[in-house]
Write a protein that holds these residues in place. Sequence first.
Motif, PDB file in Angstrom:
ATOM      1  N   LYS A   1       0.825  -1.207   0.000  1.00 38.17           N
ATOM      2  CA  LYS A   1       0.000   0.000   0.000  1.00 38.17           C
ATOM      3  C   LYS A   1       0.864   1.263   0.000  1.00 38.17           C
ATOM      4  O   LYS A   1       1.951   1.291   0.586  1.00 38.17           O
ATOM      5  CB  LYS A   1      -0.924   0.019   1.234  1.00 38.17           C
ATOM      6  CG  LYS A   1      -1.720  -1.258   1.486  1.00 38.17           C
ATOM      7  CD  LYS A   1      -2.504  -1.744   0.304  1.00 38.17           C
ATOM      8  CE  LYS A   1      -3.470  -2.879   0.638  1.00 38.17           C
ATOM      9  NZ  LYS A   1      -2.823  -4.166   0.931  1.00 38.17           N
ATOM     10  N   THR A   2       0.339   2.302  -0.630  1.00 40.13           N
ATOM     11  CA  THR A   2       0.993   3.603  -0.606  1.00 40.13           C
ATOM     12  C   THR A   2       0.672   4.320   0.699  1.00 40.13           C
ATOM     13  O   THR A   2      -0.215   3.907   1.453  1.00 40.13           O
ATOM     14  CB  THR A   2       0.515   4.468  -1.777  1.00 40.13           C
ATOM     15  OG1 THR A   2      -0.895   4.755  -1.583  1.00 40.13           O
ATOM     16  CG2 THR A   2       0.708   3.765  -3.113  1.00 40.13           C
ATOM     17  N   ALA A   3       1.373   5.421   0.942  1.00 38.30           N
ATOM     18  CA  ALA A   3       1.104   6.217   2.143  1.00 38.30           C
ATOM     19  C   ALA A   3      -0.331   6.712   2.151  1.00 38.30           C
ATOM     20  O   ALA A   3      -0.984   6.752   3.205  1.00 38.30           O
ATOM     21  CB  ALA A   3       2.077   7.386   2.223  1.00 38.30           C
ATOM     22  N   GLU A   4      -0.832   7.093   0.978  1.00 39.60           N
ATOM     23  CA  GLU A   4      -2.216   7.594   0.894  1.00 39.60           C
ATOM     24  C   GLU A   4      -3.216   6.484   1.204  1.00 39.60           C
ATOM     25  O   GLU A   4      -4.229   6.714   1.889  1.00 39.60           O
ATOM     26  CB  GLU A   4      -2.476   8.155  -0.510  1.00 39.60           C
ATOM     27  CG  GLU A   4      -1.740   9.443  -0.838  1.00 39.60           C
ATOM     28  CD  GLU A   4      -0.255   9.218  -1.155  1.00 39.60           C
ATOM     29  OE1 GLU A   4       0.156   8.043  -1.410  1.00 39.60           O
ATOM     30  OE2 GLU A   4       0.497  10.211  -1.144  1.00 39.60           O
ATOM     31  N   GLU A   5      -2.934   5.292   0.737  1.00 35.82           N
ATOM     32  CA  GLU A   5      -3.834   4.170   1.021  1.00 35.82           C
ATOM     33  C   GLU A   5      -3.813   3.818   2.504  1.00 35.82           C
ATOM     34  O   GLU A   5      -4.862   3.538   3.100  1.00 35.82           O
ATOM     35  CB  GLU A   5      -3.426   2.951   0.180  1.00 35.82           C
ATOM     36  CG  GLU A   5      -3.750   3.092  -1.296  1.00 35.82           C
ATOM     37  CD  GLU A   5      -3.284   1.896  -2.093  1.00 35.82           C
ATOM     38  OE1 GLU A   5      -4.130   1.285  -2.786  1.00 35.82           O
ATOM     39  OE2 GLU A   5      -2.077   1.563  -2.022  1.00 35.82           O
TER      40      GLU A   5
ATOM     41  N   ASN B   1       7.867  -2.949   3.594  1.00 31.72           N
ATOM     42  CA  ASN B   1       7.184  -1.664   3.697  1.00 31.72           C
ATOM     43  C   ASN B   1       5.937  -1.660   2.813  1.00 31.72           C
ATOM     44  O   ASN B   1       5.959  -2.164   1.676  1.00 31.72           O
ATOM     45  CB  ASN B   1       8.108  -0.530   3.240  1.00 31.72           C
ATOM     46  CG  ASN B   1       8.930   0.040   4.369  1.00 31.72           C
ATOM     47  OD1 ASN B   1       8.417   0.270   5.456  1.00 31.72           O
ATOM     48  ND2 ASN B   1      10.207   0.263   4.125  1.00 31.72           N
ATOM     49  N   GLY B   2       4.856  -1.104   3.342  1.00 34.01           N
ATOM     50  CA  GLY B   2       3.604  -1.046   2.607  1.00 34.01           C
ATOM     51  C   GLY B   2       2.715  -2.246   2.813  1.00 34.01           C
ATOM     52  O   GLY B   2       1.558  -2.258   2.371  1.00 34.01           O
ATOM     53  N   MET B   3       3.221  -3.271   3.490  1.00 32.68           N
ATOM     54  CA  MET B   3       2.395  -4.449   3.765  1.00 32.68           C
ATOM     55  C   MET B   3       1.408  -4.127   4.884  1.00 32.68           C
ATOM     56  O   MET B   3       1.775  -3.526   5.891  1.00 32.68           O
ATOM     57  CB  MET B   3       3.281  -5.634   4.170  1.00 32.68           C
ATOM     58  CG  MET B   3       2.531  -6.948   4.314  1.00 32.68           C
ATOM     59  SD  MET B   3       3.632  -8.332   4.777  1.00 32.68           S
ATOM     60  CE  MET B   3       4.428  -8.657   3.197  1.00 32.68           C
ATOM     61  N   CYS B   4       0.157  -4.511   4.680  1.00 31.94           N
ATOM     62  CA  CYS B   4      -0.888  -4.320   5.689  1.00 31.94           C
ATOM     63  C   CYS B   4      -1.488  -5.682   6.001  1.00 31.94           C
ATOM     64  O   CYS B   4      -1.952  -6.387   5.100  1.00 31.94           O
ATOM     65  CB  CYS B   4      -1.972  -3.377   5.185  1.00 31.94           C
ATOM     66  SG  CYS B   4      -1.392  -1.687   4.905  1.00 31.94           S
ATOM     67  N   ILE B   5      -1.460  -6.044   7.276  1.00 30.51           N
ATOM     68  CA  ILE B   5      -1.930  -7.365   7.677  1.00 30.51           C
ATOM     69  C   ILE B   5      -2.753  -7.288   8.953  1.00 30.51           C
ATOM     70  O   ILE B   5      -2.697  -6.296   9.687  1.00 30.51           O
ATOM     71  CB  ILE B   5      -0.759  -8.346   7.904  1.00 30.51           C
ATOM     72  CG1 ILE B   5       0.157  -7.865   9.041  1.00 30.51           C
ATOM     73  CG2 ILE B   5       0.023  -8.565   6.614  1.00 30.51           C
ATOM     74  CD1 ILE B   5       1.225  -8.876   9.436  1.00 30.51           C
TER      75      ILE B   5
ATOM     76  N   ALA C   1       0.161  -1.908   9.742  1.00 30.24           N
ATOM     77  CA  ALA C   1       0.811  -1.480   8.502  1.00 30.24           C
ATOM     78  C   ALA C   1       2.301  -1.301   8.756  1.00 30.24           C
ATOM     79  O   ALA C   1       2.707  -0.835   9.836  1.00 30.24           O
ATOM     80  CB  ALA C   1       0.208  -0.181   7.995  1.00 30.24           C
ATOM     81  N   ILE C   2       3.112  -1.659   7.777  1.00 28.93           N
ATOM     82  CA  ILE C   2       4.555  -1.449   7.846  1.00 28.93           C
ATOM     83  C   ILE C   2       4.855  -0.135   7.121  1.00 28.93           C
ATOM     84  O   ILE C   2       4.656  -0.024   5.911  1.00 28.93           O
ATOM     85  CB  ILE C   2       5.347  -2.608   7.216  1.00 28.93           C
ATOM     86  CG1 ILE C   2       4.834  -3.952   7.724  1.00 28.93           C
ATOM     87  CG2 ILE C   2       6.838  -2.435   7.488  1.00 28.93           C
ATOM     88  CD1 ILE C   2       4.909  -4.129   9.224  1.00 28.93           C
TER      89      ILE C   2
END
Length: 260
Positions: free
Chosen positions: A5-9, A194-198, A236-237
Amino acid sequence: MITLKTAEEIEKMSAAADLVSRTLGEIAKWVAPGITTRKIDQIACEFIRDNGGKPACLGYGGFPGTVCCEVNEIVVHGFPSNYVLREGDIIGTDTVVELDGYNGDMCYTFPVGEISEEARRLLVTTKESLYVGIEACQEGRRIGDIANAIQTFCEKRGYSVVREMCGHGIGRKMHEDPEVPNFGRRGTGPIIKNGMCICIEPMINQGSKNIVIERDGWTCRTRDRKLSAHYEHTLAIVDGKTEILTTFDYVKEVMGDRYI
């Protein structure tokens, strides 16, 4: 496929995570002997919609409620019903909120009135294991490190870890890759990036790890009908650090001295 995921997401996911956290805080006001799980479900659904969100569990694959109501031996996916909570019960309340196209997922297991010391120990251990798993969730490590940390922590304390159910990735969809088990070997599974969301969500049993799926095709309970507990956070990472997007603070504020 794992979608980073991006920072905005992640900012949008943070908003969804805050709403699901506030929803669990609202549920905390109502959990007590004498209330039905269907009423708790209705309260959660109204709260989510009143705050601009969508109850993502409702209708998902045919699921009939907003909240998975996990009373006593129910591990996951319990239907809201006319069951009246009783003194000494425990109830896991697992729900997902969609807001602006992104999801936040969370579970908290509540004591109903005064519970036994055995039940309290199960809740404390399961919740602590969640944070043990989060501590192992670090950029550059692997998903298996999370799984092994949770398993080791709980089994050393005499509890068993459900094998068939696990955590998961999250984002635009409620369930995304990767799967995040609560048991396994260190150094295995996808690399944490980075950007991984779990979502990490230990489901821990007082007795055997074995489960049964009821005839409704959803409700999962312990085979031996001993207690099961379940806690969950969305993570989120970000910039090499693990951020917990959901929070139990709203629950704690309501429960006060009763908070476990």
